[in-house]
Scaffold this active site. Sequence first.
Site, PDB file in Angstrom:
ATOM      1  N   ARG A 171       8.057   4.217  -4.640  1.00  0.00           N
ATOM      2  CA  ARG A 171       8.144   3.236  -3.551  1.00  0.00           C
ATOM      3  C   ARG A 171       7.109   2.117  -3.746  1.00  0.00           C
ATOM      4  O   ARG A 171       7.389   0.947  -3.445  1.00  0.00           O
ATOM      5  CB  ARG A 171       7.952   3.914  -2.189  1.00  0.00           C
ATOM      6  CG  ARG A 171       8.225   2.957  -1.028  1.00  0.00           C
ATOM      7  CD  ARG A 171       8.203   3.639   0.319  1.00  0.00           C
ATOM      8  NE  ARG A 171       6.902   4.218   0.603  1.00  0.00           N
ATOM      9  CZ  ARG A 171       6.652   5.008   1.644  1.00  0.00           C
ATOM     10  NH1 ARG A 171       7.611   5.332   2.495  1.00  0.00           N
ATOM     11  NH2 ARG A 171       5.445   5.496   1.839  1.00  0.00           N
ATOM     12  N   GLU A 219      11.526   2.941  14.631  1.00  0.00           N
ATOM     13  CA  GLU A 219      10.650   4.023  14.170  1.00  0.00           C
ATOM     14  C   GLU A 219       9.388   4.035  15.018  1.00  0.00           C
ATOM     15  O   GLU A 219       9.256   3.229  15.947  1.00  0.00           O
ATOM     16  CB  GLU A 219      10.337   3.884  12.672  1.00  0.00           C
ATOM     17  CG  GLU A 219       9.857   2.503  12.270  1.00  0.00           C
ATOM     18  CD  GLU A 219       9.838   2.255  10.761  1.00  0.00           C
ATOM     19  OE1 GLU A 219       9.752   3.220   9.981  1.00  0.00           O
ATOM     20  OE2 GLU A 219       9.873   1.077  10.373  1.00  0.00           O
ATOM     21  N   ARG A 241      -7.284 -20.667  -1.733  1.00  0.00           N
ATOM     22  CA  ARG A 241      -6.283 -20.463  -0.680  1.00  0.00           C
ATOM     23  C   ARG A 241      -5.141 -21.475  -0.804  1.00  0.00           C
ATOM     24  O   ARG A 241      -5.367 -22.681  -0.719  1.00  0.00           O
ATOM     25  CB  ARG A 241      -6.939 -20.564   0.700  1.00  0.00           C
ATOM     26  CG  ARG A 241      -5.978 -20.185   1.819  1.00  0.00           C
ATOM     27  CD  ARG A 241      -6.661 -20.216   3.183  1.00  0.00           C
ATOM     28  NE  ARG A 241      -5.692 -19.857   4.223  1.00  0.00           N
ATOM     29  CZ  ARG A 241      -4.819 -20.718   4.739  1.00  0.00           C
ATOM     30  NH1 ARG A 241      -4.811 -21.966   4.346  1.00  0.00           N
ATOM     31  NH2 ARG A 241      -3.957 -20.312   5.665  1.00  0.00           N
ATOM     32  N   TYR A 295       0.832  -1.208   0.000  1.00  0.00           N
ATOM     33  CA  TYR A 295       0.000   0.000   0.000  1.00  0.00           C
ATOM     34  C   TYR A 295       0.865   1.255   0.000  1.00  0.00           C
ATOM     35  O   TYR A 295       2.081   1.189   0.209  1.00  0.00           O
ATOM     36  CB  TYR A 295      -0.957   0.003   1.193  1.00  0.00           C
ATOM     37  CG  TYR A 295      -0.327   0.319   2.538  1.00  0.00           C
ATOM     38  CD1 TYR A 295       0.465  -0.609   3.203  1.00  0.00           C
ATOM     39  CD2 TYR A 295      -0.514   1.571   3.137  1.00  0.00           C
ATOM     40  CE1 TYR A 295       1.033  -0.303   4.428  1.00  0.00           C
ATOM     41  CE2 TYR A 295       0.056   1.874   4.366  1.00  0.00           C
ATOM     42  CZ  TYR A 295       0.824   0.930   5.010  1.00  0.00           C
ATOM     43  OH  TYR A 295       1.401   1.225   6.214  1.00  0.00           O
ATOM     44  N   LYS A 320       6.518  -1.861   2.006  1.00  0.00           N
ATOM     45  CA  LYS A 320       5.306  -1.314   2.640  1.00  0.00           C
ATOM     46  C   LYS A 320       4.135  -2.271   2.435  1.00  0.00           C
ATOM     47  O   LYS A 320       3.301  -2.082   1.546  1.00  0.00           O
ATOM     48  CB  LYS A 320       5.012   0.069   2.053  1.00  0.00           C
ATOM     49  CG  LYS A 320       4.120   0.921   2.927  1.00  0.00           C
ATOM     50  CD  LYS A 320       4.214   2.370   2.527  1.00  0.00           C
ATOM     51  CE  LYS A 320       3.130   3.224   3.120  1.00  0.00           C
ATOM     52  NZ  LYS A 320       3.128   3.262   4.574  1.00  0.00           N
TER      53      LYS A 320
HETATM   54  N1  PMP Z   1       7.572   4.162   8.954  1.00  0.00           N
HETATM   55  C1  PMP Z   1       6.441   3.429   8.965  1.00  0.00           C
HETATM   56  C2  PMP Z   1       6.428   2.120   9.673  1.00  0.00           C
HETATM   57  C3  PMP Z   1       5.283   3.912   8.317  1.00  0.00           C
HETATM   58  O1  PMP Z   1       4.159   3.178   8.317  1.00  0.00           O
HETATM   59  C4  PMP Z   1       5.326   5.170   7.692  1.00  0.00           C
HETATM   60  C5  PMP Z   1       4.091   5.745   7.055  1.00  0.00           C
HETATM   61  N2  PMP Z   1       3.814   5.175   5.848  1.00  0.00           N
HETATM   62  C6  PMP Z   1       6.529   5.889   7.705  1.00  0.00           C
HETATM   63  C7  PMP Z   1       7.639   5.352   8.352  1.00  0.00           C
HETATM   64  C8  PMP Z   1       6.646   7.227   7.040  1.00  0.00           C
HETATM   65  O2  PMP Z   1       6.613   7.111   5.639  1.00  0.00           O
HETATM   66  P1  PMP Z   1       6.074   8.267   4.714  1.00  0.00           P
HETATM   67  O3  PMP Z   1       6.840   9.507   5.093  1.00  0.00           O
HETATM   68  O4  PMP Z   1       6.386   7.819   3.349  1.00  0.00           O
HETATM   69  O5  PMP Z   1       4.613   8.395   4.979  1.00  0.00           O
END
Ligand code: PMP
Length: 295
Positions: free
Chosen positions: A52, A181, A100, A33, A148
């Site tokens: 990305r 993070e 599945r 996503y 992502k």
């Molecule tokens: N880290 C994580 C785990 C996230 O989910 C996000 C948000 N998508 C970010 C960092 C920040 O990414 P962005 O600046 O591209 O939204």
Amino acid sequence: MPRFVYLNGQYVDHSNAFIHAEDRGFLFGDAVYEVIACIHGHLADEVGHLDRLKRSLNELKMEMPVERETLRFLMRELLRKNKQKNAAIYIQISRGSAKRDFKFPDVDTPQTLLMISSDFDYDGNVGVVKGIRVKTVPDIRWKRRDIKTVLLLPQSMAKQSAVDDGLDDVFMLDKDGFITEASASNAWIVNKEGTLITRPVTHDILKGITRTAIEKLCRDENIKIEERAFKPEEAYEAIEAFTTSATALVTPVVEINGHKIADGKRGKITQKIYEEYRAYVDGLRGKQVSWESGL
Ligand code: PMP
């Protein structure tokens, strides 16, 4: 006013947007996503987000279900139909639906492409002024956090545990006690010399598109950045801390594990970076194109 969602070739009413029971995104988390902010009609860092998205798909051996220019058109059409100038656009692509099975289905299985645009009040977001309070939790995610994917249960559980404690978010810790993070944003601190510190990009974190834009803005503004991991103890002594993401933009972190950061208010550097980033998105630095002005 009807609210539209884009799903597999159609703009459907929000209440009638259904995904197949055997969609691999639903059964296996086999989907990626993106979230793109539309602020005052400007799509923030659209190029970076679409790059990305392509990379995430590539890492999972999936294709883009439509041409990039088509996707850009569909996004704009969704905003136009929903009459939105301030929204968060959510794009999800799964490997499609199939009986599945752990192995991937045939390559010609139609993928699922979903886009939801939700109203988002960027100007009224009090978090970016007041700041957020966080606690640290172990980072229990898988080892490819650079992709992502929709495998978001660890972040969801972490965020809920913060909310249960009356807090706003978490900083997740790797096995050596370094901050990776926040639940959905990148983590930064500012040391006494005014240098920004943020974790380098590896498979341990998501390479934030906002993070990348801010790195560039800081270079232009002669603000120094050190890319290295840091621990909560170092963050407690920081003069400022903040997080960055597509929708929360540049959000001050005013408390970590009960330790107030400086005076517990948004710091000057955090505010400056926020303002520079907003100006950048609004096209005042000549780097963004309004979606209304065409592709
Ligand atoms: N880290 C994580 C785990 C996230 O989910 C996000 C948000 N998508 C970010 C960092 C920040 O990414 P962005 O600046 O591209 O939204």
